[in-house]
Design an enzyme around this catalytic site. Structure first.
Site, PDB file in Angstrom:
ATOM      1  N   HIS A 124       0.819  -1.221   0.000  1.00 24.04           N
ATOM      2  CA  HIS A 124       0.000   0.000   0.000  1.00 24.04           C
ATOM      3  C   HIS A 124       0.851   1.268   0.000  1.00 24.04           C
ATOM      4  O   HIS A 124       0.341   2.349  -0.288  1.00 24.04           O
ATOM      5  CB  HIS A 124      -0.980  -0.003   1.185  1.00 24.04           C
ATOM      6  N   ASP A 159       0.268  -7.579   1.620  1.00 19.29           N
ATOM      7  CA  ASP A 159       0.694  -6.178   1.719  1.00 19.29           C
ATOM      8  C   ASP A 159       2.211  -6.058   1.751  1.00 19.29           C
ATOM      9  O   ASP A 159       2.773  -5.244   2.494  1.00 19.29           O
ATOM     10  CB  ASP A 159       0.082  -5.496   2.950  1.00 19.29           C
ATOM     11  N   SER A 194       4.656   2.759   7.776  1.00 21.39           N
ATOM     12  CA  SER A 194       4.377   1.575   6.963  1.00 21.39           C
ATOM     13  C   SER A 194       5.588   1.192   6.128  1.00 21.39           C
ATOM     14  O   SER A 194       6.174   2.033   5.437  1.00 21.39           O
ATOM     15  CB  SER A 194       3.188   1.837   6.042  1.00 21.39           C
TER      16      SER A 194
END
Length: 458
Positions: free
Chosen positions: A106, A136, A210
């Protein structure tokens, strides 16, 4: 206070504080004499990079823009160009020689331009080797000299309570280090359609972290920071990381094929809960129970049956449906897996050759629940009804709101395939099967929208 009393109190406090100090995961700095993890941090931060992504997004369009009068009067263009969107994330160098970086899908998804900035200030363009939305995970590659990689740990050895360090680029402000502990293991439910086995940590993780590193105090990478629960938009002490063992398996396939090629078994599975074990008359314990075997699949060819309980795959114990789904989903097509299965309270071994995934590698059943079947209008499954030709069973035509059937999670056009693994095809068979199980719990095998699950009736 007399000197003797002061000395006595000091000795008590010192004796209480000493064990706590010894338990701290810090080293004393020889020069300053204070607890610190600076030596560990200095070893790992060079391997964590900042990632800047430029993507395109549709521009905001006022309703007046579509009004012909205003469009002509103000000479609005017929179409507006997409607007650039800037976002930031983090990544971890895992192969210095080849310039390979692990990050989140993402972070780089839909990126038109991806730039990586090292801790020494150098910035360069990155190439996406491959990405996998279901875990992911994405792999980037850069070309640069003097890179430093983080050594990989073994996430299967991580325990709740282990001290960890999170390194990333929160809110795009630059590299930031936070500390905490492993709060839980095997977390799921963040992305129900994905493959999840998250490490949970209370080390501060915020937007922009992230793709960053979750590291043990011996400097080993054990996870890729991925998600947070943030009711306020920032850190509340609940962060999640993809275990490095899962990330490694994905990385290997992305490098080899540019995508993840998943094997498919072809079963619908569910956790073996104590209620379900009681209803089915099996010994409670760990494992994943097969709710349905899809015809013509690897599971069908291997002889697996509804009601089988899978307790291990290739010697790896299966604690629940998530473990089985992850193991099969990260295996290659054409791979032979050997499963230990409990059937009729006997342990058997079944081997299956996985096929290329033409759909979900494995479906997870819905949660069970409920107390009774009263409130459900039943009918034989006939042509024209949803699910006809897919399975055999008894159709639920309607469910009374607030009824026991509704509280059980049953819905209109669900199909009841079996009662305690005893197949039923007529309303009479269903009623008889339920009556014979009363007053004990009853497990209904229910088919819904191509999936299946057990509903427990009491």
């Amino acid at each position: 206070m007399p000197a003797r009393v002061r000395l006595y109190l000091f000795a008590i406090f010192a004796s209480l504080a000493a064990p706590a100090l010894q338990a701290q995961p810090y080293a004393l700095d020889d020069g300053r004499g204070i607890p610190t993890i600076a030596p560990i941090v200095s070893q790992i931060t060079d391997a964590v990079v900042n990632i800047a992504v430029v993507s395109e997004q549709a521009p905001f369009v006022s309703p007046l823009f579509n009004d012909p009068f205003f469009r002509d009067f103000f000479d609005f263009p017929m179409e507006m160009d997409p607007q650039p969107r800037l976002s930031a994330g983090s990544g971890v160098i895992v192969d210095a020689e080849n310039g390979l970086i692990l990050t989140n899908n993402h972070v780089v998804e839909s990126g038109e331009q991806i730039s990586v900035t090292l801790t020494d200030g150098r910035s360069m363009e990155a190439t996406v080797i491959g990405s996998d939305p279901e875990t992911d995970i994405a792999v980037l590659q850069i070309t640069a000299d003097g890179l430093k990689a983080l050594p990989l740990g073994d996430s299967d050895q991580v325990q709740v309570g282990d001290f960890v360090i999170a390194v990333g680029n929160p809110f795009g402000i630059g590299q930031t280090v936070t500390t905490g502990i492993v709060s839980a293991l095997g977390r799921s439910g963040i992305n129900p359609e994905g493959y999840e086995d998250f490490i949970q940590t209370d080390a501060s993780i915020n937007p922009g972290n992230s793709g960053g590193a979750l590291v043990t105090l011996d400097g080993k990478l054990i996870g890729i920071n991925t998600a947070i629960i943030a009711p306020t938009g920032g850190n509340v002490g609940i962060g999640f990381a993809v275990p490095i063992n899962m990330a490694k398996a994905v990385q290997s396939q992305l490098i080899d094929f540019g995508e993840v090629r998943r094997g498919r078994l072809g079963v619908v599975i569910q956790d073996l809960t104590p209620d379900l074990a009681e209803a089915l008359g099996v010994t409670p314990g760990q494992g994943a129970i097969i709710v349905r075997v899809e015809p013509g699949t690897a599971a069908d060819a291997a002889g697996l049956q509804a009601g089988d309980i899978v307790v291990s795959v290739d010697g790896t114990p299966i604690e629940g449906a998530g473990d089985l789904r992850n193991l099969i989903g990260l295996s290659n097509p054409d791979q032979v897996v050997t499963m230990t299965v409990i059937r009729d309270d006997e342990e058997i071994t079944v081997s299956a050759t996985l096929v290329a995934g033409g759909g979900p590698a494995m479906r997870r059943g819905a949660p069970e629940g409920g107390e009774a079947i009263e409130g459900a209008e039943l009918a034989e499954l006939t042509s024209g009804m949803p699910g006809y030709g897919d399975v055999e069973g008894v159709a639920i035509i309607s469910v009374t709101p607030g009824s026991a059937a509704s509280r059980a999670g049953l819905r209109a056009w669900d199909i009841i395939m079996s009662v305690n693994n005893r197949a039923v095809t007529t309303v009479a068979e269903l009623q008889k099967a339920i009556a014979e199980q009363r007053p004990g719990p009853v497990a209904l095998s229910v088919y819904r929208d191509g999936g299946a699950f057990y509903a427990i009736l009491r």
